[in-house]
Write a protein that holds these residues in place. Structure first.
Motif, PDB file in Angstrom:
ATOM      1  N   ALA A   1       0.828  -1.206   0.000  1.00  0.00           N
ATOM      2  CA  ALA A   1       0.000   0.000   0.000  1.00  0.00           C
ATOM      3  C   ALA A   1       0.863   1.257   0.000  1.00  0.00           C
ATOM      4  O   ALA A   1       0.577   2.228  -0.714  1.00  0.00           O
ATOM      5  CB  ALA A   1      -0.927  -0.002   1.219  1.00  0.00           C
ATOM      6  N   LEU A   2       1.953   1.239   0.758  1.00  0.00           N
ATOM      7  CA  LEU A   2       2.857   2.385   0.788  1.00  0.00           C
ATOM      8  C   LEU A   2       3.510   2.604  -0.575  1.00  0.00           C
ATOM      9  O   LEU A   2       3.699   3.744  -1.013  1.00  0.00           O
ATOM     10  CB  LEU A   2       3.940   2.171   1.854  1.00  0.00           C
ATOM     11  CG  LEU A   2       3.501   2.316   3.309  1.00  0.00           C
ATOM     12  CD1 LEU A   2       4.615   1.868   4.245  1.00  0.00           C
ATOM     13  CD2 LEU A   2       3.111   3.759   3.609  1.00  0.00           C
ATOM     14  N   GLY A   3       3.842   1.516  -1.269  1.00  0.00           N
ATOM     15  CA  GLY A   3       4.486   1.631  -2.567  1.00  0.00           C
ATOM     16  C   GLY A   3       3.588   2.208  -3.638  1.00  0.00           C
ATOM     17  O   GLY A   3       4.079   2.766  -4.632  1.00  0.00           O
ATOM     18  N   GLN A   4       2.282   2.094  -3.454  1.00  0.00           N
ATOM     19  CA  GLN A   4       1.327   2.589  -4.438  1.00  0.00           C
ATOM     20  C   GLN A   4       0.712   3.924  -4.041  1.00  0.00           C
ATOM     21  O   GLN A   4      -0.118   4.471  -4.760  1.00  0.00           O
ATOM     22  CB  GLN A   4       0.206   1.563  -4.630  1.00  0.00           C
ATOM     23  CG  GLN A   4       0.696   0.201  -5.098  1.00  0.00           C
ATOM     24  CD  GLN A   4      -0.378  -0.870  -5.002  1.00  0.00           C
ATOM     25  OE1 GLN A   4      -1.517  -0.595  -4.621  1.00  0.00           O
ATOM     26  NE2 GLN A   4      -0.020  -2.097  -5.341  1.00  0.00           N
ATOM     27  N   MET A   5       1.132   4.458  -2.910  1.00  0.00           N
ATOM     28  CA  MET A   5       0.454   5.617  -2.326  1.00  0.00           C
ATOM     29  C   MET A   5       0.904   6.928  -2.942  1.00  0.00           C
ATOM     30  O   MET A   5       2.080   7.140  -3.225  1.00  0.00           O
ATOM     31  CB  MET A   5       0.696   5.630  -0.812  1.00  0.00           C
ATOM     32  CG  MET A   5      -0.292   6.481  -0.038  1.00  0.00           C
ATOM     33  SD  MET A   5      -0.126   6.206   1.744  1.00  0.00           S
ATOM     34  CE  MET A   5      -0.723   4.524   1.902  1.00  0.00           C
ATOM     35  N   ASP A   6      -0.066   7.816  -3.172  1.00  0.00           N
ATOM     36  CA  ASP A   6       0.208   9.172  -3.645  1.00  0.00           C
ATOM     37  C   ASP A   6      -0.569  10.185  -2.803  1.00  0.00           C
ATOM     38  O   ASP A   6      -1.098  11.167  -3.311  1.00  0.00           O
ATOM     39  CB  ASP A   6      -0.155   9.313  -5.124  1.00  0.00           C
ATOM     40  CG  ASP A   6      -1.625   8.992  -5.385  1.00  0.00           C
ATOM     41  OD1 ASP A   6      -2.306   8.547  -4.439  1.00  0.00           O
ATOM     42  OD2 ASP A   6      -2.080   9.190  -6.525  1.00  0.00           O
ATOM     43  N   ALA A   7      -0.624   9.896  -1.490  1.00  0.00           N
ATOM     44  CA  ALA A   7      -1.399  10.751  -0.583  1.00  0.00           C
ATOM     45  C   ALA A   7      -0.816  12.153  -0.522  1.00  0.00           C
ATOM     46  O   ALA A   7       0.391  12.364  -0.658  1.00  0.00           O
ATOM     47  CB  ALA A   7      -1.422  10.134   0.816  1.00  0.00           C
TER      48      ALA A   7
END
Length: 274
Positions: free
Chosen positions: A151-157
């Protein structure tokens, strides 16, 4: 390019350079694929034209050929994986460190009395003045942690708060723990600076084989150090699955120093020549 710093008696050597030294120590011809590495050692003045090893390098070569105790440290951070550690022979000890993205490691002679200090420095161990959180022990599964990393690798928050909410949701979907462990675990992954594994292997005194000990730690920056108690190190290939228990325990820097010290066997456990 290999090199030698005579003022500190330290060497910069890559894997192929070590292979060349191993062949020469065993009295073997250097294979064609290692010719560039051998030529590099010659150009650096570490080998003569007839492949005689520089006297200062001869000690390291001997330790490499007859290692009594090996410490390997695998550090995973934002720049990737780096390898560090120590080599102890019958009469000398060297530590080695690698810079991210570099093929060569720096080998430095070290007194045994400062070995733990050197290993602690290699993993960046220091007292940050952190305090135990509400949940100083987090228990979940390896699969949940992997889901968090994915999830962190795909995150763009756009904010820390949004990142925390998304990560928390991903951990819940993967079957993560209940609060307060869930909240602590969410922020541990968000603040993760690096994780490292330290493995110590030595030839036991009985001559029956090699003994191994190890530990794994998550360095979570302002949230402190977390010992990965389970899965227990050293991990054998195929021993861990997504369903394997993951147990993280908050530890202070001084306790981690003691754990590193306890990894090193005593002289009575080692195969030391009389």
């Amino acid at each position: 390019m290999p090199s030698y710093d005579s003022a500190r008696e330290r060497f910069r050597l890559g894997t192929d350079h070590l292979k060349v030294l191993g062949h020469l120590y065993d009295g073997e011809e250097v294979p064609d694929e290692l010719t560039p590495a051998r030529d590099g050692l010659r150009a650096a003045g570490l080998l003569s034209d007839d492949d005689a090893v520089l006297p200062e390098l001869a000690t390291l070569t001997r330790v490499l050929a007859d290692t009594v105790l090996l410490v390997q440290i695998e550090v995973t951070g934002a720049e990737g994986v780096t390898l560090h550690g120590a080599l102890i022979g019958q009469d000398a000890c060297y530590t080695f460190e690698t810079w991210p993205g570099q093929d060569e490691s720096e080998y430095v002679p070290t007194d045994l009395g400062t070995l733990v200090w050197s290993l602690a420095r290699a993993v960046g161990l220091r007292d940050r003045g952190t305090k135990p959180p509400e949940a100083p022990i987090v228990t979940t599964t390896v699969g949940v942690m992997d889901a968090g990393f994915a999830a962190l690798g795909q995150m763009d928050a756009s904010s820390v708060e949004e990142a925390a909410d998304r990560l928390r949701a991903a951990l819940v979907d993967a079957g993560g723990p209940e609060d307060p462990e869930l909240t602590v675990f969410t922020h541990l992954l968000l603040q993760l600076n690096a994780n490292w594994r330290m493995t110590v292997a030595w030839q036991n005194r009985s001559g029956s084989g090699t003994d191994i000990s190890g530990l794994a730690v998550l360095d979570c920056g302002p949230l402190g150090y977390w010992l990965r108690e389970r899965p227990t190190e050293p991990i054998m290939p195929g021993a861990v699955t997504p369903d394997s228990e993951l147990r993280l325990i908050y530890v202070e820097a001084k306790d981690l120093w003691e754990l590193i010290t306890n990894l090193i066997p005593g002289a009575d456990e080692l195969r030391v020549a009389p």
